[in-house]
Design an enzyme around this catalytic site. Structure first.
Site, PDB file in Angstrom:
ATOM      1  CG  ASP A   1      -2.071  -1.029   1.172  1.00  0.00           C
ATOM      2  OD1 ASP A   1      -2.036  -1.760   0.072  1.00  0.00           O
ATOM      3  OD2 ASP A   1      -2.666  -1.644   2.214  1.00  0.00           O
TER       4      ASP A   1
ATOM      5  NE  ARG B   1     -12.013 -11.459   1.500  1.00  0.00           N
ATOM      6  CZ  ARG B   1     -10.993 -10.544   1.580  1.00  0.00           C
ATOM      7  NH1 ARG B   1     -10.523 -10.006   0.106  1.00  0.00           N
ATOM      8  NH2 ARG B   1     -10.232 -10.091   2.247  1.00  0.00           N
TER       9      ARG B   1
HETATM   10  C1  LIG Z   1      -4.266   6.567  -2.522  1.00  0.00           C
HETATM   11  C2  LIG Z   1      -4.279   5.610  -2.842  1.00  0.00           C
HETATM   12  C3  LIG Z   1      -3.999   4.267  -2.097  1.00  0.00           C
HETATM   13  C4  LIG Z   1      -4.628   3.098  -3.272  1.00  0.00           C
HETATM   14  C5  LIG Z   1      -4.295   3.815  -4.663  1.00  0.00           C
HETATM   15  C6  LIG Z   1      -4.972   5.301  -4.351  1.00  0.00           C
HETATM   16  O1  LIG Z   1      -4.360   6.194  -5.209  1.00  0.00           O
HETATM   17  C7  LIG Z   1      -6.584   5.318  -4.296  1.00  0.00           C
HETATM   18  C8  LIG Z   1      -7.035   4.137  -3.726  1.00  0.00           C
HETATM   19  C9  LIG Z   1      -6.177   3.039  -3.136  1.00  0.00           C
HETATM   20  C10 LIG Z   1      -6.536   1.727  -3.660  1.00  0.00           C
HETATM   21  C11 LIG Z   1      -7.772   1.156  -2.864  1.00  0.00           C
HETATM   22  C12 LIG Z   1      -8.088  -0.362  -3.270  1.00  0.00           C
HETATM   23  C13 LIG Z   1      -6.732  -1.216  -3.382  1.00  0.00           C
HETATM   24  C14 LIG Z   1      -5.589  -0.359  -3.850  1.00  0.00           C
HETATM   25  C15 LIG Z   1      -4.220  -1.043  -3.833  1.00  0.00           C
HETATM   26  C16 LIG Z   1      -5.788   0.287  -4.974  1.00  0.00           C
HETATM   27  O2  LIG Z   1      -5.644  -0.052  -6.191  1.00  0.00           O
HETATM   28  O3  LIG Z   1      -6.479   1.417  -4.896  1.00  0.00           O
HETATM   29  C17 LIG Z   1      -5.368   0.831  -3.012  1.00  0.00           C
HETATM   30  C18 LIG Z   1      -4.099   1.706  -3.267  1.00  0.00           C
HETATM   31  C19 LIG Z   1      -2.899   1.580  -2.099  1.00  0.00           C
HETATM   32  O4  LIG Z   1      -3.326   1.235  -1.044  1.00  0.00           O
HETATM   33  O5  LIG Z   1      -1.921   1.908  -2.374  1.00  0.00           O
HETATM   34  O1  LIG Z   2      -9.676  -6.955   0.311  1.00  0.00           O
HETATM   35  C1  LIG Z   2      -8.521  -7.322   0.841  1.00  0.00           C
HETATM   36  O2  LIG Z   2      -8.474  -8.344   1.630  1.00  0.00           O
HETATM   37  C2  LIG Z   2      -7.399  -6.514   0.450  1.00  0.00           C
HETATM   38  C3  LIG Z   2      -7.519  -5.104   0.285  1.00  0.00           C
HETATM   39  C4  LIG Z   2      -6.546  -4.421   0.072  1.00  0.00           C
HETATM   40  O3  LIG Z   2      -5.358  -4.825  -0.126  1.00  0.00           O
HETATM   41  C5  LIG Z   2      -6.320  -2.733  -0.199  1.00  0.00           C
HETATM   42  O4  LIG Z   2      -7.353  -2.132   0.031  1.00  0.00           O
HETATM   43  O5  LIG Z   2      -5.281  -2.182  -0.393  1.00  0.00           O
HETATM   44 FE   LIG Z   3      -3.784  -3.405  -0.126  1.00  0.00          FE
END
Ligand SMILES: C=C1C[C@]23C[C@@]1(O)CC[C@H]2[C@@]12CCC[C@@](C)(C(=O)O1)[C@H]2[C@@H]3C(=O)O
Ligand SMILES: O=C(O)CCC(=O)C(=O)O
Ligand SMILES: [Fe+2]
Length: 339
Positions: A219, A284
């Protein structure tokens, strides 16, 4: 030849630390269960009770070894978590054309769409995402224009859940810092931390082994605090072992260390590589608070973790630019920041 030099004598006089040296194989014929002595269960991320007086130390250890852990007695109301889960299911179960009214624009972070990380993988994901910041009132009005009651319920639940999960996040950040001998005051921006609230949906998949819910990623945040309810899917990666499921535990909340916390701790806290797999029989849903510093605040290794022997591993970066870099370089973004 001196018989002492033969390889067959290698174990002669070897101390047996576990007392296993003279074990004879089990007679495996007719065994119907696996005895405790032969049970190999892969260890997963620690579960920490926040009411445990030792919680701070356990958190510090979990951050260094795993970069993830689950918390119990976290103070977020179970009723609220259940309501948020229900609202998330309601949202994702809307007809596609209704969800598309709140489609995320290419420049934005908030709204409905494919997970952001999709863009740096060649194949698409078996999931949908809806990300909010603060109140989702504008989006709710577009989703349910003629049903003010639905708008209010959705917003009330999402805002309250975001608030409680953010409070938990700040408490956990404080415990993490304290485990290193620091306080919140060491983060001069600590009262200005910001968060996104994100809903993830992984619909049932006819061929789960051929698809991926959320591909392997770390993340971008300081910390991501996730509720996964009762459906398995989240996995973390550990060197040598490989992918390890994070089992859903009733009432537990998962804490993941993100890249920015890894930078702050000069690499001491692990930014955990994780993914979500899908399944054939259950839809889920998970939701998370993604917590980070103010957008323009420069984040760099705290001086407490650097000295001549341990120079800063990373150059300063703010969250905004790091998100951009992650969109460009994917999981290699951190490498681009290395000194
Ligand atoms: C700030 C951010 C973290 C994130 C990418 C983003 O730009 C916006 C949404 C976030 C999210 C949510 C779903 C899972 C994730 C991996 C994604 O694709 O978008 C996370 C990103 C993150 O945690 O890095
Ligand atoms: O849904 C999950 O278990 C993982 C979600 C996740 O990795 C995210 O929101 O960054
Ligand atoms: Fe994640």
């Amino acid at each position: 030849m001196n018989s002492n030099n033969l390889i067959t004598n290698s174990y002669k006089n070897k101390p047996s630390s576990l007392g296993h040296s003279h074990i004879v194989p089990l007679d495996f014929t007719n065994m119907v269960t696996v005895p405790d002595s032969h049970e190999w269960v892969t260890e997963s991320v620690p579960v920490i009770d926040l009411s445990d007086p030792n919680a701070k130390t356990l958190i510090g250890e979990a951050c260094e070894k795993w970069g993830a852990f689950q918390v119990m007695n976290h103070g977020v109301s179970m009723e609220l978590l259940n309501q948020a889960e229900l609202e998330a299911f309601r949202f994702f179960s809307l007809p596609a054309n209704q969800k598309l009214r709140v489609l995320r624009s290419p420049e934005s972070i908030i709204g409905y769409g494919v997970p952001r990380i999709s863009s740096y993988f060649p194949k698409l994901l078996w999931s949908e995402n809806f990300t909010m910041m603060g109140s989702p009132i504008d989006h709710a009005a577009q989703l349910w224009p003629d049903q003010p009651h639905k708008q209010t319920t959705f917003c009330d639940v999402m805002e309250e859940c975001q608030k409680e999960m953010k409070a938990l996040t700040e408490r956990v950040v404080e415990l993490m810092l304290e485990s290193l001998g620091l306080t919140m005051e060491d983060l001069k921006w600590h009262s200005r931390g910001q968060c996104l609230f994100t809903l993830n949906s992984y619909p049932m998949c006819p061929e789960p082994e051929r698809a991926m819910g959320l591909c392997p990623h770390t993340d971008t945040s300081l910390l991501t605090v996730l509720y996964q309810s009762s459906c398995t899917g989240l996995q973390v990666f550990q060197d040598v072992i490989g992918w390890i499921p994070v089992p859903p535990i009733p009432g537990a909340i998962v804490i993941n260390i993100g890249d920015l916390m890894h930078i702050l701790s000069n690499g001491r806290f692990k930014n955990i590589l994780h993914r979500a797999v899908v399944n054939k029989t259950r839809h889920r849903v998970s939701f998370a608070v993604i917590y980070g510093p103010p957008s323009d605040e420069m984040i760099s290794p705290l001086t407490k973790f650097t000295n001549d022997e341990h120079p800063p591993l990373y150059r300063p970066v703010n969250w905004k630019d790091y998100i951009y870099s992650k969109a460009l370089h994917g999981n290699k973004a951190l490498l681009h920041l290395m000194n």
